[in-house]
Design an enzyme around this catalytic site. Structure first.
Site, mmCIF file in Angstrom:
data_model
loop_
_atom_site.group_PDB
_atom_site.id
_atom_site.type_symbol
_atom_site.label_atom_id
_atom_site.label_comp_id
_atom_site.label_asym_id
_atom_site.label_seq_id
_atom_site.Cartn_x
_atom_site.Cartn_y
_atom_site.Cartn_z
ATOM 1 N N GLU A 132 101.529 130.428 49.729
ATOM 2 C CA GLU A 132 101.968 129.239 48.998
ATOM 3 C C GLU A 132 103.346 128.788 49.449
ATOM 4 O O GLU A 132 103.651 127.603 49.486
ATOM 5 C CB GLU A 132 101.998 129.559 47.493
ATOM 6 N N ASP A 134 94.145 135.376 38.053
ATOM 7 C CA ASP A 134 93.569 134.779 39.272
ATOM 8 C C ASP A 134 92.785 135.834 40.050
ATOM 9 O O ASP A 134 92.893 135.931 41.265
ATOM 10 C CB ASP A 134 94.678 134.179 40.142
ATOM 11 N N ILE A 171 99.261 135.908 60.431
ATOM 12 C CA ILE A 171 97.900 136.276 60.008
ATOM 13 C C ILE A 171 97.404 135.397 58.874
ATOM 14 O O ILE A 171 96.283 135.551 58.417
ATOM 15 C CB ILE A 171 97.839 137.760 59.571
ATOM 16 N N ALA A 180 98.643 131.930 55.836
ATOM 17 C CA ALA A 180 99.658 131.065 55.233
ATOM 18 C C ALA A 180 99.591 131.233 53.726
ATOM 19 O O ALA A 180 98.518 131.169 53.125
ATOM 20 C CB ALA A 180 99.423 129.607 55.621
#
Length: 939
Positions: A586, A701, A582, A584
């Site tokens: 890191e 982040d 579903i 990719a």
């Protein structure tokens, strides 16, 4: 003698009467079937002149009660024929980039005419044109590209019909649909049938992997299309299964075999559980094995067969092998006095009559000396040679005996399972971790994990001990529970009170195992509800799971594996089934899968994997995210289910969020969600961030791409630990001496000085609010990172998105205050959003929207005085390029014409989505304001 038109119709009637249309049904999906339509085709002819006898004509006939249509043309006596016949709009399946056009037609022999057909032709041309929308009766030859010139294999004479069948391929299709067109350049012909189809490889199961129906072939010049599959239920594969679909609709070259999980065997295309009396211990496609001797016969789906009563497996015995009994006593023990005066004798015996089915028999000799009624071990004063234990031979020499003493010698037989003689079963397992599943004012629901062990014992019971944390240790009251499973719900507790818990595993006989570390959990405080606020399922209570401790950075552990052990539960890989990729991450691919662990409800999960060839540092960095997630327990924080660390392929398993990342979810629903719903999603994100800030955790982040959405539209914060270098999106990061940071979402002090705090997370939350109200639009549009930083330092702030409530935009501006000490805290944000949701009328006041600010303007204007040189350039600037052809087909080709358009005009050219309609309309409004003066903020 008939003229050409009479001949043409006669031939067509003959074809219909004899019913010779034949369609071979293969692995095909039909997009257009002229013969099967049974109604007016509505195809466009060009040129069209009222009352003219020229050009293509449609002829209708009845056959067996059905209406059939054909198109014919026969202007062989005319010069320079250019007659076009265009189909209706043919919708294309997204993955069908290659379609087949099957034609049935007749062409009359030019030599059969009376010399008046000097311009007669015996060929015609096939053309195609792609489009994202039905352009109606608009027709331009320049839109079409030639596919092929069609020449008949069989020519029809006056006396004999010859029907031709030709198939041509139209490739590289990429838009929503297409048209076919037939150009007559002077032939006498009839088009009897047109069938457009694409081939598919049907859904199939190969090597226990299920593959979906797939459009045949790949892209341009690609004969194969690679297709990912998923293992059937109860099957797993180390490598993601895939297969190739040929252009002829056949499956070839399967890769990545699926194998049945322990407890299941391959039967046809399924994994069936082992039948009672059979077992399978490992992942394979082998058949289940019959339970070995001295074992219990379990019900279906057995991974192993446990030993029968009074039979055991040694610690080194495989769980697939038979069980053994304890050896009986040695026989015929004899003492021979060879040199009694010297204090020596010889002991010998015979092996046990029953070895328990084992060959690893050894012996031990115990010596006791007695004086009167008192007996004690002989100790080192008496020597036994070659040894007193571990004897393989059935004799031993005894020396250094003292005179006038009574000596008693006991000989025991041992085998690999003798250690169970006194214990009955192996030691119970050690509890490794505890977790809080749910809580309320007066109850706590807990569960725990245990370390794997072998040989596998009887089912384990648990002893749970708990007390109030603040009890006086001199008068502490403990509560003890004996449990049959690894979870419990404890009721009748005090609200807002911390309790300390300890769990021990017990054997069936009640012997204790290793204790878990003492864990602390707290009930909810008064005035708070369990789990959800009843008003709306999108919102979670800001105090729903009050943090009980401060976040611990896993990098502070000298051994990172200890952090994993402390904060994450270990999952056996056989309990995890990957289904499909579903995304990719890191470190590797992310899969959707199923977690089916003992004692837990089966459910969908997301599985992060570590790609092959990793270094040990990459493995530790990968697992550190689990060490972080494992410390959190909140409805708006992604939940860690566990990790796989003790096997070759490391994995992180989290709850599965059906709707994926928030930014993509919003982009797909541009303008379709009301403000109240969007604010509800912000409330959930803010609640999760309040929980993190209360634990002293700084996310660093926070962005819509890192918020996940489930089926209930609950938003959950994910992707923890910006201590990693962010390399996925170079355009979204800015390199400093300390690594990379996402510029568009990061506070000025964090960019300049790398000072990350909860206040910098608040700045990022303001950007997330803007993303939500702008339906996933990119913050600061296509400005460069340097331009973003310069603009922020010059006090520029993102403008209010379209239809953004004024109160929401004012909160964004508060989050973007330059002085971080003046920004609101997450508890303040949660409280304000909660008030807005409880008073929906507060969302009706809309913030001022300036379309000139939210559109990227070029530095120079066109010759017409407008900031765009063409309609296509303008549409590209507002991310609406998909409508370029709609404007062109409607004749809107200059920016002056664009300025004259109204909402109804925009709808009429095919713009239907509310969000797209608003964006184009607001942009036109902004352009009208710029005809005399350019934008306030031109980038």
């Amino acid at each position: 003698q008939m003229d050409s038109r009479g001949i043409k119709r006669l031939l067509f009637s003959y074809v219909l009467i004899n019913g010779i249309f034949i369609t071979l049904q293969t692995k095909e999906e039909v997009l257009l079937d002229m013969r099967a339509s049974g109604s007016e085709l509505g195809w466009l002819t060009w040129p069209y002149e009222q009352g003219s006898k020229q050009g293509w004509e449609v002829v209708q006939r009845s056959l067996n009660g059905s209406q059939l249509y054909t198109y014919s043309v026969c202007n062989v006596g005319e010069h320079e024929q250019d007659n076009w016949l265009r189909t209706t709009f043919i919708q294309r399946r997204p993955s069908a980039s290659r379609v087949f056009v099957e034609l049935q037609f007749i062409v009359r022999d030019c030599n059969s005419f009376d010399g008046s057909s000097l311009t007669c032709k015996e060929t015609f041309n096939l053309f195609s044109s792609e489009s994202d929308a039905d352009i109606g009766t608009s027709f331009r030859k320049g839109q079409f590209k030639k596919v092929a010139t069609i020449a008949p294999d069989e020519i029809t004479s006056r006396n004999e019909l010859r029907i031709n069948r030709e198939t041509r391929v139209v490739e590289s299709l990429s838009r929503k649909g297409f048209y076919l067109a037939f150009q007559d350049i002077g032939a006498c012909m009839a088009l009897l049938s047109v069938r457009v189809y694409y081939k598919t490889c049907p859904a199939t199961i190969k090597s226990l992997a299920a593959f979906p129906e797939t459009v045949a072939g790949g892209g341009v010049n690609q004969a194969l299309r690679e297709v990912a599959g998923a293992c059937v239920e109860n099957a797993v594969s180390e490598e993601s299964p895939r297969i190739y679909c040929t252009m002829d609709g056949e499956w070839v070259v399967p890769v990545g075999q699926c194998q049945c999980k322990p407890g299941y065997e391959a039967v046809n295309d399924t994994c069936r559980d082992c039948q009672p009396g059979f077992f399978k211990a490992f992942v394979s496609n082998d058949a289940c094995e019959l339970c070995p001797v001295n074992t219990k016969l379990l019900s279906s789906g057995a991974l192993f067969c446990p030993c029968a009563e009074d039979f055991y497996r040694a610690p080194d015995d495989p769980t697939t092998g038979p069980c053994s009994g304890l050896p009986s006593a040695p026989r015929e023990l004899v003492a021979t006095t060879t040199q009694l005066a010297a204090g020596k004798l010889q002991l010998s015996w015979s092996p046990p009559e029953d070895t328990g089915g084992r060959s690893d028999i050894s012996y031990s000799v115990e010596c006791r000396r007695c004086e009167g009624t008192a007996c004690q071990p002989c100790g080192e004063k008496v020597r036994l040679e070659p040894a007193s234990s571990g004897l393989v031979d059935t004799r031993v020499a005894v020396s250094e005996l003292e005179p006038h003493l009574n000596y008693t010698f006991t000989v025991e037989a041992h085998s690999g399972v003798s250690l169970f003689a006194s214990q009955g079963t192996p030691h119970p397992p050690k509890v490794t971790s505890m977790r809080l599943d749910e809580r309320s004012l007066t109850s706590l629901s807990l569960s725990w994990a245990v370390a794997p062990r072998r040989p596998v014992p009887q089912p384990t019971r648990y002893k749970l001990t708990y007390r109030k944390k603040d009890d006086n240790l001199d008068v502490t009251t403990y509560t003890v529970l004996i449990l049959e499973k690894s979870s419990v719900q404890i009721s009748d507790l005090s609200p807002g009170t911390a309790y300390l818990f300890r769990v021990q595993a017990l054997s069936p006989e009640g012997s204790p195992g290793g204790s878990s570390i003492e864990d602390e959990f707290e009930t909810l405080t008064e005035g708070k509800e369990d789990g959800h606020i009843s008003e709306d399922t999108y919102f979670s209570s800001s105090e729903q799971l009050k943090p009980l401790k401060t976040y611990v950075d896993p990098h502070t552990y000298e051994d990172p594996n200890m952090a994993i052990l402390k904060f994450a539960s270990e999952i056996h890989p056989s309990h995890v089934t990957k289904q499909k990729v579903i995304g990719a991450g890191e470190f590797g691919e992310v899969y959707r899968g199923i977690l089916k662990a003992p004692g837990r409800k089966e459910g969908a999960v997301a599985i992060k994997t570590l790609k092959p060839g990793y270094s040990e540092k990459q493995r530790q960095d990968f697992l550190s995210e689990a060490s972080i997630m494992g410390q959190f327990s909140h409805q708006n924080i992604i939940r860690l289910e566990g990790v796989v660390t003790k096997f070759k392929h490391a994995m992180i398993v989290t709850e599965y969020m059906e709707n994926g990342a928030l930014d993509k979810y919003l982009k797909d629903r541009d303008g379709e969600m009301p403000s109240f719903q969007l604010v509800g999603m912000m409330h959930g994100i803010a609640a999760g961030m309040k929980y993190l800030s209360d634990m002293s955790y700084v996310h660093r982040d926070l962005a819509a791409r890192n918020i996940l959405v489930n089926n209930n539209l609950e938003c959950k914060v994910s992707d923890f630990g910006l201590s990693r270098v962010l390399e996925d999106d170079p355009e979204g990061t800015y390199t400093t001496s300390g690594g990379k940071i996402p510029i568009r979402w990061t506070a000025p002090e964090a960019i300049a000085y790398r000072k990350f705090t909860s206040a910098s997370d608040v700045w990022s939350f303001g950007i997330v609010m803007w993303e939500v109200m702008a339906f996933g639009e990119r913050p600061y549009w296509d400005m460069s990172n340097c331009e973003v930083m310069k603009a922020i330092n010059e006090a520029f702030r993102l403008p209010a998105p379209m239809d953004c409530p004024s109160a929401v935009y004012q909160l964004m501006l508060q989050c973007w205050l330059q002085d971080r000490s003046k920004r609101p805290r997450f508890p303040d944000i949660v409280s304000l959003l909660d008030k807005l949701l409880r008073s929906p009328e507060s969302l009706k006041a809309i913030a001022d929207f300036d379309p000139r600010v939210s559109i990227r303007l070029p530095s120079t204007s066109g010759s017409d005085g407008l900031p765009f040189r063409s309609v296509s350039e303008w549409l590209e600037s507002i991310k609406m390029s998909q409508y370029s052809e709609n404007f062109t087909c409607a004749g809107v080709v200059t920016m002056d014409q664009v300025l004259q358009m109204k909402n109804v005009d925009i709808k009429n050219i095919g713009v239907r989505l509310p969000g797209h309609l608003k964006r184009i309309a607001y942009s036109i409004l902004g352009l009208k304001d710029q005809t005399s003066t350019l934008s306030v903020f031109a980038v």
